[in-house]
Scaffold this motif. Structure first.
Motif, PDB file in Angstrom:
ATOM      1  N   ILE A  33      12.813 -18.376 -61.247  1.00  0.00           N
ATOM      2  CA  ILE A  33      12.839 -19.650 -60.517  1.00  0.00           C
ATOM      3  C   ILE A  33      12.428 -20.804 -61.432  1.00  0.00           C
ATOM      4  N   TYR A  34      11.350 -20.608 -62.195  1.00  0.00           N
ATOM      5  CA  TYR A  34      10.871 -21.667 -63.098  1.00  0.00           C
ATOM      6  C   TYR A  34      11.887 -21.978 -64.207  1.00  0.00           C
ATOM      7  N   SER A  35      12.756 -21.003 -64.516  1.00  0.00           N
ATOM      8  CA  SER A  35      13.729 -21.234 -65.584  1.00  0.00           C
ATOM      9  C   SER A  35      14.756 -22.298 -65.213  1.00  0.00           C
ATOM     10  N   PHE A  36      14.836 -22.642 -63.925  1.00  0.00           N
ATOM     11  CA  PHE A  36      15.755 -23.698 -63.470  1.00  0.00           C
ATOM     12  C   PHE A  36      15.026 -25.025 -63.240  1.00  0.00           C
ATOM     13  N   THR A  37      13.804 -25.135 -63.783  1.00  0.00           N
ATOM     14  CA  THR A  37      13.009 -26.344 -63.596  1.00  0.00           C
ATOM     15  C   THR A  37      12.533 -26.875 -64.947  1.00  0.00           C
ATOM     16  N   ASN A  38      11.909 -28.050 -64.914  1.00  0.00           N
ATOM     17  CA  ASN A  38      11.274 -28.608 -66.117  1.00  0.00           C
ATOM     18  C   ASN A  38       9.757 -28.427 -66.062  1.00  0.00           C
ATOM     19  N   PHE A  39       9.315 -27.367 -65.415  1.00  0.00           N
ATOM     20  CA  PHE A  39       7.887 -27.084 -65.236  1.00  0.00           C
ATOM     21  C   PHE A  39       7.197 -26.958 -66.597  1.00  0.00           C
ATOM     22  N   ARG A  40       6.037 -27.632 -66.737  1.00  0.00           N
ATOM     23  CA  ARG A  40       5.292 -27.626 -67.996  1.00  0.00           C
ATOM     24  C   ARG A  40       4.118 -26.646 -67.982  1.00  0.00           C
ATOM     25  N   GLY A  41       3.965 -25.910 -66.876  1.00  0.00           N
ATOM     26  CA  GLY A  41       2.829 -25.002 -66.760  1.00  0.00           C
ATOM     27  C   GLY A  41       1.733 -25.572 -65.887  1.00  0.00           C
ATOM     28  N   TYR A  42       1.881 -26.833 -65.513  1.00  0.00           N
ATOM     29  CA  TYR A  42       0.911 -27.506 -64.646  1.00  0.00           C
ATOM     30  C   TYR A  42       1.601 -28.717 -64.017  1.00  0.00           C
ATOM     31  N   GLY A  43       1.040 -29.184 -62.929  1.00  0.00           N
ATOM     32  CA  GLY A  43       1.566 -30.393 -62.294  1.00  0.00           C
ATOM     33  C   GLY A  43       2.880 -30.166 -61.564  1.00  0.00           C
ATOM     34  N   GLU A  44       3.544 -31.262 -61.298  1.00  0.00           N
ATOM     35  CA  GLU A  44       4.793 -31.209 -60.545  1.00  0.00           C
ATOM     36  C   GLU A  44       5.969 -30.898 -61.476  1.00  0.00           C
ATOM     37  N   PHE A  45       7.078 -30.524 -60.855  1.00  0.00           N
ATOM     38  CA  PHE A  45       8.277 -30.217 -61.630  1.00  0.00           C
ATOM     39  C   PHE A  45       9.517 -30.563 -60.831  1.00  0.00           C
ATOM     40  N   GLU A  46      10.635 -30.662 -61.530  1.00  0.00           N
ATOM     41  CA  GLU A  46      11.912 -30.969 -60.905  1.00  0.00           C
ATOM     42  C   GLU A  46      12.930 -29.891 -61.245  1.00  0.00           C
ATOM     43  N   TRP A  47      13.917 -29.738 -60.362  1.00  0.00           N
ATOM     44  CA  TRP A  47      14.989 -28.788 -60.621  1.00  0.00           C
ATOM     45  C   TRP A  47      15.967 -29.399 -61.628  1.00  0.00           C
ATOM     46  N   VAL A  48      16.311 -28.615 -62.641  1.00  0.00           N
ATOM     47  CA  VAL A  48      17.230 -29.107 -63.680  1.00  0.00           C
ATOM     48  C   VAL A  48      18.476 -28.233 -63.791  1.00  0.00           C
ATOM     49  N   GLY A  49      18.624 -27.287 -62.897  1.00  0.00           N
ATOM     50  CA  GLY A  49      19.813 -26.429 -62.908  1.00  0.00           C
ATOM     51  C   GLY A  49      19.886 -25.565 -64.157  1.00  0.00           C
ATOM     52  N   LEU A  50      21.030 -25.552 -64.791  1.00  0.00           N
ATOM     53  CA  LEU A  50      21.263 -24.694 -65.962  1.00  0.00           C
ATOM     54  C   LEU A  50      20.950 -25.393 -67.292  1.00  0.00           C
ATOM     55  N   ARG A  51      20.299 -26.558 -67.235  1.00  0.00           N
ATOM     56  CA  ARG A  51      20.052 -27.316 -68.457  1.00  0.00           C
ATOM     57  C   ARG A  51      19.229 -26.531 -69.473  1.00  0.00           C
ATOM     58  N   ASN A  52      18.215 -25.806 -69.004  1.00  0.00           N
ATOM     59  CA  ASN A  52      17.385 -25.015 -69.926  1.00  0.00           C
ATOM     60  C   ASN A  52      18.218 -23.956 -70.652  1.00  0.00           C
ATOM     61  N   TYR A  53      19.100 -23.312 -69.927  1.00  0.00           N
ATOM     62  CA  TYR A  53      19.933 -22.271 -70.526  1.00  0.00           C
ATOM     63  C   TYR A  53      20.927 -22.867 -71.521  1.00  0.00           C
ATOM     64  N   ILE A  54      21.456 -24.033 -71.199  1.00  0.00           N
ATOM     65  CA  ILE A  54      22.387 -24.700 -72.112  1.00  0.00           C
ATOM     66  C   ILE A  54      21.660 -25.142 -73.379  1.00  0.00           C
ATOM     67  N   ASP A  55      20.435 -25.681 -73.211  1.00  0.00           N
ATOM     68  CA  ASP A  55      19.659 -26.148 -74.361  1.00  0.00           C
ATOM     69  C   ASP A  55      19.241 -25.006 -75.282  1.00  0.00           C
ATOM     70  N   LEU A  56      19.113 -23.811 -74.722  1.00  0.00           N
ATOM     71  CA  LEU A  56      18.725 -22.654 -75.555  1.00  0.00           C
ATOM     72  C   LEU A  56      19.708 -22.438 -76.698  1.00  0.00           C
ATOM     73  N   PHE A  57      20.989 -22.574 -76.406  1.00  0.00           N
ATOM     74  CA  PHE A  57      22.020 -22.287 -77.397  1.00  0.00           C
ATOM     75  C   PHE A  57      22.145 -23.382 -78.452  1.00  0.00           C
ATOM     76  N   GLY A  58      21.511 -24.535 -78.195  1.00  0.00           N
ATOM     77  CA  GLY A  58      21.541 -25.595 -79.186  1.00  0.00           C
ATOM     78  C   GLY A  58      20.226 -25.767 -79.924  1.00  0.00           C
ATOM     79  N   ASP A  59      19.244 -24.917 -79.627  1.00  0.00           N
ATOM     80  CA  ASP A  59      17.919 -25.017 -80.252  1.00  0.00           C
ATOM     81  C   ASP A  59      17.877 -24.135 -81.497  1.00  0.00           C
ATOM     82  N   SER A  60      17.752 -24.732 -82.659  1.00  0.00           N
ATOM     83  CA  SER A  60      17.757 -23.966 -83.914  1.00  0.00           C
ATOM     84  C   SER A  60      16.528 -23.070 -84.039  1.00  0.00           C
TER      85      SER A  60
END
Length: 286
Positions: A33-60
């Protein structure tokens, strides 16, 4: 009477299933569930959909950690299984003190990985360079070299893992009937041909177990890296598990690294299944 017995078994099973769900399945679901959010480990968070998964493939940095982890896992798996099989053959032969030797070779497995890692850290940082200097070399630490640090990690991982693999191979060798070797001797099988055509096909299931467990464990390497290099030098030994922990817990990337963890989990399952299917086909052919 039969219903009472079944009820007893059910009462035993339910608490175990509840504990497994609370400490294994539930955290896994939360991580997904957290993998679809911008959760930082504390505080509030927002849903970001598949953005985290897309960013994984562009992170060197993520790509480098995957390359390092797979290189370490493949090389260490090969080294561990070759050495373990050789040791098992030696310890299964008719030699003196083989029970005592088996106990000695198993000692590394009962030691904590972090403790072993810190001991080897001291060895690679101070003792080995001093010995090399005495022999006329430069005497720099392997852990300070981005080229050789992974070899030091591989040595530590292999030194500790060989023990359990050796025990499993010994168990396999003891299941091989003596009649097989006697029949092979009558056919002229000796040395390498005896091992290739008689011993190895009969212990192939044990080989399959060791290969799957070794690959899985080395892909998840963490303790040794934490004790030896902490991902350095220059992030050259940053494994996937260490990256997920370091950036997810302390780097404020909990959601992003949760996505990394989900992808990593799927890859480990896929690799393990592929290994088991491959070795199962080999067993059927034999």
């Amino acid at each position: 009477m039969k219903n009472d017995r079944q009820r007893t078994f059910l009462l035993i099973t339910i608490p175990i299933l509840a504990l497994f769900f609370c400490f294994n399945t539930l955290p896994l679901i939360q991580g997904v569930i957290y993998s679809f959010t911008n959760f930082r480990g504390y505080g509030e968070f927002e849903w970001v959909g598949l953005r985290n998964y897309i960013d994984l493939f562009g992170d060197s940095r993520v790509g480098s950690s995957y390359l390092f982890t797979f290189k370490l896992a493949v090389v260490t798996t090969i080294v561990v299984n070759v050495l373990s099989l050789l040791l098992a053959i030696g310890l299964n032969s008719k030699i003196k003190f083989k029970s005592a030797l088996r106990g000695m070779y198993f000692i590394p497995n009962i030691l904590g990985a972090l403790v072993v890692g810190y001991i080897f850290n001291y060895f690679f940082t101070y003792i080995l360079p001093a010995v090399i200097q005495m022999m006329g070399g430069k005497g720099t630490s392997m852990l300070a070299s981005s080229k050789w640090a992974w070899v030091a990690i591989m040595i530590v991982c292999a030194w500790q893992a060989i023990a359990m693999n050796t025990i499993i191979y010994i168990s396999g060798l003891q299941t091989v009937p003596e009649d097989v070797y006697e029949a092979g001797s009558l056919d002229g099988a000796t040395g390498w041909s005896k091992f290739k055509h008689l011993t190895f096909p009969l212990i192939l299931p044990f080989f399959s177990i060791n290969m799957v467990l070794s690959m899985k464990n080395f892909l998840m390497v963490f303790d040794q890296i934490m004790a030896l290099t902490k991902g350095g030098p220059a992030q050259s030994t940053e494994s996937i598990s260490f990256l997920i922990y370091n950036n997810g817990m302390a780097g404020g990337q909990f959601g992003f690294q949760s996505a990394n963890a989900v992808v990593f989990f799927v890859m480990i399952v896929a690799i393990s299944v592929a290994q088991m299917n491959f070795t199962s086909r080999k067993e059927e052919q034999l």
